[in-house]
Motif scaffolding. Structure first.
Motif, PDB file in Angstrom:
ATOM      1  N   ASP A 179      51.902  39.588  45.909  1.00 58.86           N
ATOM      2  CA  ASP A 179      52.244  39.257  47.281  1.00 58.86           C
ATOM      3  C   ASP A 179      51.406  38.082  47.815  1.00 58.86           C
ATOM      4  O   ASP A 179      50.615  38.229  48.753  1.00 58.86           O
ATOM      5  CB  ASP A 179      52.051  40.500  48.169  1.00 58.86           C
ATOM      6  CG  ASP A 179      52.610  40.274  49.578  1.00 58.86           C
ATOM      7  OD1 ASP A 179      53.439  39.357  49.735  1.00 58.86           O
ATOM      8  OD2 ASP A 179      52.201  40.999  50.503  1.00 58.86           O
ATOM      9  N   ASN A 180      51.555  36.918  47.196  1.00 64.72           N
ATOM     10  CA  ASN A 180      50.862  35.702  47.645  1.00 64.72           C
ATOM     11  C   ASN A 180      49.345  35.711  47.488  1.00 64.72           C
ATOM     12  O   ASN A 180      48.656  34.914  48.113  1.00 64.72           O
ATOM     13  CB  ASN A 180      51.187  35.380  49.110  1.00 64.72           C
ATOM     14  CG  ASN A 180      52.533  34.714  49.234  1.00 64.72           C
ATOM     15  OD1 ASN A 180      53.003  34.085  48.289  1.00 64.72           O
ATOM     16  ND2 ASN A 180      53.153  34.847  50.380  1.00 64.72           N
ATOM     17  N   THR A 181      48.825  36.642  46.699  1.00 66.15           N
ATOM     18  CA  THR A 181      47.402  36.594  46.385  1.00 66.15           C
ATOM     19  C   THR A 181      47.254  36.667  44.867  1.00 66.15           C
ATOM     20  O   THR A 181      48.178  37.077  44.163  1.00 66.15           O
ATOM     21  CB  THR A 181      46.621  37.742  47.047  1.00 66.15           C
ATOM     22  OG1 THR A 181      47.322  38.955  46.779  1.00 66.15           O
ATOM     23  CG2 THR A 181      46.507  37.545  48.541  1.00 66.15           C
ATOM     24  N   ILE A 182      46.087  36.271  44.367  1.00 62.29           N
ATOM     25  CA  ILE A 182      45.885  36.169  42.921  1.00 62.29           C
ATOM     26  C   ILE A 182      45.144  37.403  42.422  1.00 62.29           C
ATOM     27  O   ILE A 182      44.075  37.754  42.935  1.00 62.29           O
ATOM     28  CB  ILE A 182      45.077  34.904  42.583  1.00 62.29           C
ATOM     29  CG1 ILE A 182      45.791  33.660  43.136  1.00 62.29           C
ATOM     30  CG2 ILE A 182      44.859  34.792  41.085  1.00 62.29           C
ATOM     31  CD1 ILE A 182      44.958  32.395  43.043  1.00 62.29           C
ATOM     32  N   VAL A 183      45.710  38.044  41.427  1.00 61.53           N
ATOM     33  CA  VAL A 183      45.110  39.272  40.904  1.00 61.53           C
ATOM     34  C   VAL A 183      43.869  38.935  40.076  1.00 61.53           C
ATOM     35  O   VAL A 183      43.905  38.059  39.209  1.00 61.53           O
ATOM     36  CB  VAL A 183      46.139  40.030  40.038  1.00 61.53           C
ATOM     37  CG1 VAL A 183      45.511  41.274  39.415  1.00 61.53           C
ATOM     38  CG2 VAL A 183      47.364  40.397  40.872  1.00 61.53           C
ATOM     39  N   VAL A 184      42.754  39.605  40.381  1.00 60.07           N
ATOM     40  CA  VAL A 184      41.513  39.407  39.624  1.00 60.07           C
ATOM     41  C   VAL A 184      40.924  40.765  39.244  1.00 60.07           C
ATOM     42  O   VAL A 184      41.309  41.801  39.799  1.00 60.07           O
ATOM     43  CB  VAL A 184      40.444  38.646  40.453  1.00 60.07           C
ATOM     44  CG1 VAL A 184      40.864  37.219  40.715  1.00 60.07           C
ATOM     45  CG2 VAL A 184      40.133  39.378  41.757  1.00 60.07           C
ATOM     46  N   ASP A 185      39.970  40.746  38.296  1.00 60.55           N
ATOM     47  CA  ASP A 185      39.222  41.964  37.999  1.00 60.55           C
ATOM     48  C   ASP A 185      38.015  42.004  38.934  1.00 60.55           C
ATOM     49  O   ASP A 185      37.690  40.999  39.573  1.00 60.55           O
ATOM     50  CB  ASP A 185      38.783  41.969  36.529  1.00 60.55           C
ATOM     51  CG  ASP A 185      37.739  40.906  36.273  1.00 60.55           C
ATOM     52  OD1 ASP A 185      36.585  41.118  36.671  1.00 60.55           O
ATOM     53  OD2 ASP A 185      38.074  39.846  35.712  1.00 60.55           O
ATOM     54  N   THR A 186      37.330  43.138  38.997  1.00 57.34           N
ATOM     55  CA  THR A 186      36.230  43.237  39.966  1.00 57.34           C
ATOM     56  C   THR A 186      34.865  43.139  39.294  1.00 57.34           C
ATOM     57  O   THR A 186      33.836  43.449  39.893  1.00 57.34           O
ATOM     58  CB  THR A 186      36.314  44.547  40.770  1.00 57.34           C
ATOM     59  OG1 THR A 186      36.486  45.614  39.852  1.00 57.34           O
ATOM     60  CG2 THR A 186      37.465  44.514  41.731  1.00 57.34           C
TER      61      THR A 186
END
Ligand code: FES
Lengths: 341, 106
Positions: free
Chosen positions: A266-273
């Motif tokens: 949804d318009n954001t970039i998936v990253v790990d934490t």
């Protein structure tokens, strides 16, 4: 010829989180270059709310967006990051050796080992007024900025808005156009009083038409407008026009980021934490633009993300080098880097 | 308390709101099409709504600063308000409004 720059890290976006990333990277001896679409640092803090108080930055009961930006700029000064303002990254390409090639709309090429996307809500773009089919006229006869004055010479120009851009361009273009109509929804302007007065003089002299109202519809063909239809309190009105310049300020759009092959949510970039790395190794995303379960869009979260990202970036920039975790309070080595020891 | 929101596609939604919340927050929380880019700082105008004429008195008029901000959208009407500047309260239970096209995410 394009300018070529080779570096360790390119940070896209010089908002608070991007700026703080330069600090964390700097402590690890990593130099970075910033690319930002605005003409100054601060991102949303500078563009949307420079004078608005922020109350949730740890250690600052209250700070304005501009103060926070100024403080961060002072904090990262020892690491002399380089800034490339008023440009947008168009493409990111992975090179055979795992590094990246970035191109900007200012005809530059960056070769970098690591990319950090700290672009907030995306890039600031002019607001498009909700006028049907306006897209098909854009960059042909509808413009959101004046790049070449000559494009307006001898034209019937309609400028819309009541802020400084609308007023400034009314004054600048008036001498070279055929006709100029300034359209604004009310008889009050949020612009420098001197410009407003000057505009009123031109109206009194019959050199500028001022029309209360809003743009409802455009007529034209093949990208060329010929009439602008307005809704006004006195009813509908149509003005012959060959150029339209709406000035409604800026809004954020994800923009080219969407085309870089990164996994999105949804318009954001998936990253790990752990590393705040995207689905493409070597490309990180921090601050408002990233997504992970539990994400809060807070500046303070972005600061934390910057610190962890920097550790992971170090491993890519200097593979095999052992990083000793140190505190700025006690480490003379770090203090030397900061220029205080 | 309840607000009735018609979205840009003309669909009606009945949303439960809490006292003291901004109307923008209620609409955003329910996932309707509102950009509310500045998060309520009266700095973006992407939370623009049209208040139902029956409710304009109860909601009140925009402040000078809000009027200035409304200059940055191209679809202002006499009933326009920025929904981050309206606080939910008992007096607004049942409030009816419509999301302006300029409030939509792209
Ligand atoms: S959310 Fe930005 S003005 Fe209301």
């Amino acid at each position: 010829m394009s300018t070529e720059i080779t570096t360790d890290v390119v940070v896209i976006g010089a908002g608070p989180c991007g700026l703080f990333a330069a600090f964390e990277l700097g402590l690890l001896d990593i130099k970075c270059h910033f690319i930002d679409i605005l003409d100054r640092p601060g991102g949303q803090c500078a563009e949307l709310y420079p004078e608005k108080p922020i109350y949730d930055i740890p250690g600052f009961p209250v700070v304005t967006g501009q103060q926070l930006t100024d403080n961060l700029m002072a904090q990262i000064a020892p690491f002399s990051p380089e800034f490339h303002f008023s440009r947008m990254v168009n493409s990111i390409e992975k090179q055979p050796d795992g590094s990246f090639k970035l191109t900007t709309d200012a005809d530059e090429i960056f070769y970098t080992k690591v990319v950090v996307i700290a672009a907030g809500g995306g890039s600031f773009q002019p607001k498009r007024p909700p006028v049907p089919e306006i897209e098909q006229y854009e960059n042909k006869s509808v413009f959101y900025a004046v790049r070449k004055m000559d494009d307006f010479r001898g034209q019937d120009v309609v400028i819309v808005g009541g802020g400084d851009s609308a007023l400034d361009w009314t004054l600048n273009l008036q001498p070279i156009v055929r006709t100029l109509t300034l359209v604004h929804r009310r008889d009050a302007f949020k612009a420098a009083p001197a410009s407003v007065n000057k505009m009123k003089e031109l109206v009194a002299e019959g050199k500028v038409n001022f029309q209360l109202g809003q743009v409802a519809k455009l007529d034209g063909e093949d990208g060329q407008i010929n009439h602008v239809h307005l809704t006004t309190e006195a009813g509908d009105l149509s003005i012959p026009a060959t150029r339209l310049l709406p000035f409604f300020g800026l809004t954020m759009k994800l923009g080219p980021v969407a085309d870089w092959g990164l996994e999105l949510n949804d318009n954001t970039i998936v990253v790990d934490t752990e590393k705040f790395e995207t689905s493409v190794p070597g490309i990180f995303a921090i601050g408002d633009i990233n997504y992970y379960p539990g994400k809060l869009k807070l500046i303070l979260s972005g600061f934390h993300e910057a610190a962890l990202m920097a550790q992971a970036a170090k491993a890519i920039v200097s593979p095999g080098e052992r990083v000793v975790f140190q505190y700025t309070t006690s480490s003379t080595k770090l203090q030397k880097k900061l220029g205080v020891a | 308390m309840i607000i009735h929101v018609t979205d840009q596609a003309g669909e009606n939604h009945e949303l439960e709101g809490l006292e003291g919340w901004r109307v923008m927050e209620v609409i955003r929380d329910w996932g309707l099409n509102i950009k509310a880019e500045c998060g309520g700082a009266l700095s973006c105008a992407t939370c623009h709504v049209y208040v139902d004429p029956a409710w304009t008195d109860a909601v009140g008029k925009p402040s000078e600063e809000e009027e200035d901000m409304l200059d940055s959208v191209g679809d202002v009407r006499p009933t326009s308000r920025l929904s981050c500047q309206i606080l939910m309260s008992d007096a607004l239970d049942g409030l009816k409004l419509t999301l302006a096209p300029s409030a939509g995410k792209d």
